[in-house]
Scaffold this motif. Structure first.
Motif, PDB file in Angstrom:
ATOM      1  N   GLU A  34       0.798  -1.228   0.000  1.00  0.00           N
ATOM      2  CA  GLU A  34       0.000   0.000   0.000  1.00  0.00           C
ATOM      3  C   GLU A  34       0.836   1.286   0.000  1.00  0.00           C
ATOM      4  N   VAL A  35       2.012   1.234   0.616  1.00  0.00           N
ATOM      5  CA  VAL A  35       2.769   2.478   0.803  1.00  0.00           C
ATOM      6  C   VAL A  35       3.856   2.645  -0.267  1.00  0.00           C
ATOM      7  N   GLU A  36       4.609   1.586  -0.539  1.00  0.00           N
ATOM      8  CA  GLU A  36       5.699   1.723  -1.518  1.00  0.00           C
ATOM      9  C   GLU A  36       5.229   2.236  -2.878  1.00  0.00           C
ATOM     10  N   ILE A  48      -5.051   9.742  -0.710  1.00  0.00           N
ATOM     11  CA  ILE A  48      -4.493   8.387  -0.580  1.00  0.00           C
ATOM     12  C   ILE A  48      -3.976   8.183   0.852  1.00  0.00           C
ATOM     13  N   LEU A  49      -3.325   9.235   1.341  1.00  0.00           N
ATOM     14  CA  LEU A  49      -2.628   9.140   2.621  1.00  0.00           C
ATOM     15  C   LEU A  49      -3.570   8.947   3.806  1.00  0.00           C
ATOM     16  N   GLU A  50      -4.627   9.736   3.837  1.00  0.00           N
ATOM     17  CA  GLU A  50      -5.465   9.740   5.048  1.00  0.00           C
ATOM     18  C   GLU A  50      -6.102   8.374   5.357  1.00  0.00           C
ATOM     19  N   PRO A  51      -6.647   7.674   4.356  1.00  0.00           N
ATOM     20  CA  PRO A  51      -7.171   6.331   4.689  1.00  0.00           C
ATOM     21  C   PRO A  51      -6.074   5.377   5.187  1.00  0.00           C
ATOM     22  N   LEU A  52      -4.849   5.539   4.641  1.00  0.00           N
ATOM     23  CA  LEU A  52      -3.750   4.670   5.101  1.00  0.00           C
ATOM     24  C   LEU A  52      -3.404   4.996   6.558  1.00  0.00           C
ATOM     25  N   ARG A  97       5.585   8.868   7.271  1.00  0.00           N
ATOM     26  CA  ARG A  97       4.427   9.783   7.312  1.00  0.00           C
ATOM     27  C   ARG A  97       3.144   8.993   7.563  1.00  0.00           C
ATOM     28  N   VAL A  98       3.044   7.851   6.885  1.00  0.00           N
ATOM     29  CA  VAL A  98       1.839   7.025   7.037  1.00  0.00           C
ATOM     30  C   VAL A  98       1.710   6.522   8.482  1.00  0.00           C
ATOM     31  N   PHE A  99       2.852   6.306   9.135  1.00  0.00           N
ATOM     32  CA  PHE A  99       2.836   5.778  10.503  1.00  0.00           C
ATOM     33  C   PHE A  99       3.036   6.882  11.557  1.00  0.00           C
TER      34      PHE A  99
END
Ligand SMILES: Cc1cc2nc3c(=O)[nH]c(=O)nc-3n(C[C@H](O)[C@H](O)[C@H](O)COP(=O)(O)OP(=O)(O)OC[C@H]3O[C@@H](n4cnc5c(N)ncnc54)[C@H](O)[C@@H]3O)c2cc1C
Length: 434
Positions: free
Chosen positions: A25-27, A50-54, A97-99
């Motif tokens: 999902e992130v790469e 894309i980012l916020e749901p992740l 950022r996602v984490f």
């Protein structure tokens, strides 16, 4: 027996989920959104969608901002667990950022949590922790980086305000940041380590002038994210002082240690990624009568890389363990040690992976050349290698004493004489038996 190289099953499950999530999902975000500072832009609608749901998924899994203690909404996992997590995050520019744990925001949040007043925490720390804003750390100056005695940027008190004057260089993400944490000399009559203070400066404060946004190799001139900033009589209210006057270096130390070790943890992920590419290529490319994997020089490169990664990883994990044990002095030595090894392992392993790929490795169609360029950068960011070597040597030498006389304590003639005397009665017996 406490030495153990295994991860407890419940935590391993989390790591396995992270590994799959980051790969799948992130790469892919790295492949599409790769302009300078992309992962720091909070105003880009395309990436937000894309980012916020992740990020939400990470929060629901309880893996958001794990570097923080429970009082700040984190898990209080400690550095050892963070090391294992960061190895996975290191695969992707976007993963931190996602984490909710991207530098320099992690370090900036750490110092706000330690030294911020309740008002400062509410205004700056809380939105930072929610990932709504990003921040910048403004310490290095154009004429001085690793030697703060050369710093010139200063601040003086004028009524209820502080007035900041001077220049800062390479303040990462400054142009994207909501606020800057600025180090300035407030008492020029004492050594800088006691006479500098930290200030919270909203980026839109009048007088904050961006001379240039400096880029890294491959980025167009003027379009990077490392701010060359002039502070032209920038006025901030007295309550924007972070910590007490003269505390800047104590505060800086709080953030730099964590930052350095987290870079090292993520580097484990980066070099493993390069190693995977190296091994796949060695098994796939056929030249001069065999696949590359059958050639001894290629086998040497694979073996050396395996050893380099395992050694480095153990050093990183031991460093994390030392930090968790709370011995700050010992932690300083270990953090400096991983800081020195980080660019080295990157240069060696990524360099070999690139080399095995030949022209393809040199090209912009593989990520290897770009990764390799980060090696020398890692040797400078957060202080150059030489300075960290000095730290290690000074720390280590504290446990040693000079020899008492002319000869070293390991000098063999007196040691042999002393050993002979110790065993004299057995030596005599031996002679007697003859
Ligand atoms: C990608 C990146 C991001 C950065 N982000 C930030 C940021 O967000 N905020 C910020 O304030 N700064 C930031 N920096 C700046 C960084 O902290 C400095 O580059 C670093 O401290 C070194 O300072 P300098 O560049 O002035 O190099 P100098 O201090 O001039 O050192 C140059 C070289 O001189 C040699 N040298 C220096 N000191 C010694 C010594 N004691 N003994 C022997 N040799 C020595 C080393 O070879 C060293 O590499 C960043 C830098 C990079 C590359």
């Amino acid at each position: 027996m406490a030495w153990d190289f295994e991860t407890e099953p419940e935590f391993q499950e989390k790591l396995d989920w992270m590994d799959h999530f980051v790969r799948e999902e992130v790469e892919p975000m790295d492949l599409v959104f790769d302009e300078p500072g992309a992962s720091f832009r909070t105003d880009d609608e395309r990436t937000r969608r894309i980012l916020e749901p992740l990020q939400k998924e990470v929060q629901e899994r309880g893996l958001w901002a794990c570097h923080l203690g429970p009082e700040l909404g984190g898990k209080g996992y400690g550095q050892l667990k963070l090391a294992l997590m960061n190895e996975i995050l290191g695969r992707s520019q976007w993963a931190s950022r996602v984490f909710g744990c991207q530098a320099p925001d992690t370090g900036n949040a750490e110092i706000l949590a330690h030294y911020g007043t309740p008002q400062q925490k509410q205004k700056y720390l809380e939105p930072l922790l929610r990932g709504e804003i990003v921040s910048s750390y403004s310490m290095t100056e154009p004429q001085a980086g690793s030697d703060p005695r050369e710093f010139k940027c200063s601040a003086f008190k004028s009524g209820d305000e502080w007035v900041i004057q001077g220049e800062k260089w390479f303040s990462s993400n400054a142009a994207l940041a909501e606020f800057l944490i600025v180090m300035a000399i407030t008492d020029p009559d004492v050594p800088v380590h006691q006479g500098a203070s930290m200030f919270l400066v909203p980026t839109d404060t009048p007088g904050v002038e961006f001379v240039r946004n400096v880029g890294l190799p491959g980025e167009p001139i003027g379009e990077g994210v490392h701010g060359y900033i002039r502070y032209n009589d920038v006025r901030v209210p007295a309550e924007n002082l972070l910590g007490g006057p003269g505390q800047a270096f104590t505060i800086a130390q709080t953030r730099l240690g964590g930052g350095r070790v987290h870079h090292a943890m993520r580097t484990v992920g980066q070099v493993r990624k390069a190693f995977d590419m190296m091994c796949e290529r060695a098994l796939s490319r056929h030249t001069a009568g065999s696949i590359l994997a059958r050639k001894q020089s290629v086998q040497n490169m694979i073996a050396e890389s395996f050893i380099d990664i395992e050694q480095f990883r153990l050093l990183v994990l031991k460093t994390a363990w030392v930090i968790d044990k709370g011995d700050k002095n010992l932690a300083r030595t270990y953090i400096a040690a991983v800081k020195v090894r980080t660019p080295q392992v990157m240069q060696d392993v990524v360099g070999r992976a690139l080399h095995i790929h030949g022209s393809l490795g040199c090209s912009n169609e593989m990520p290897l050349a770009g990764m390799w360029m980060t090696a020398p950068i890692m040797g400078v960011v957060d202080g150059p290698t030489e300075v960290h070597r000095v730290t290690i040597a000074k720390q280590v030498l504290r446990d040693y004493q000079p020899s008492e006389g002319l000869w070293p304590s390991a000098h063999l003639p007196p040691r042999i004489a002393a050993a002979r005397e110790k065993f004299a009665k057995f030596l005599e017996l031996e002679v007697g038996n003859l």
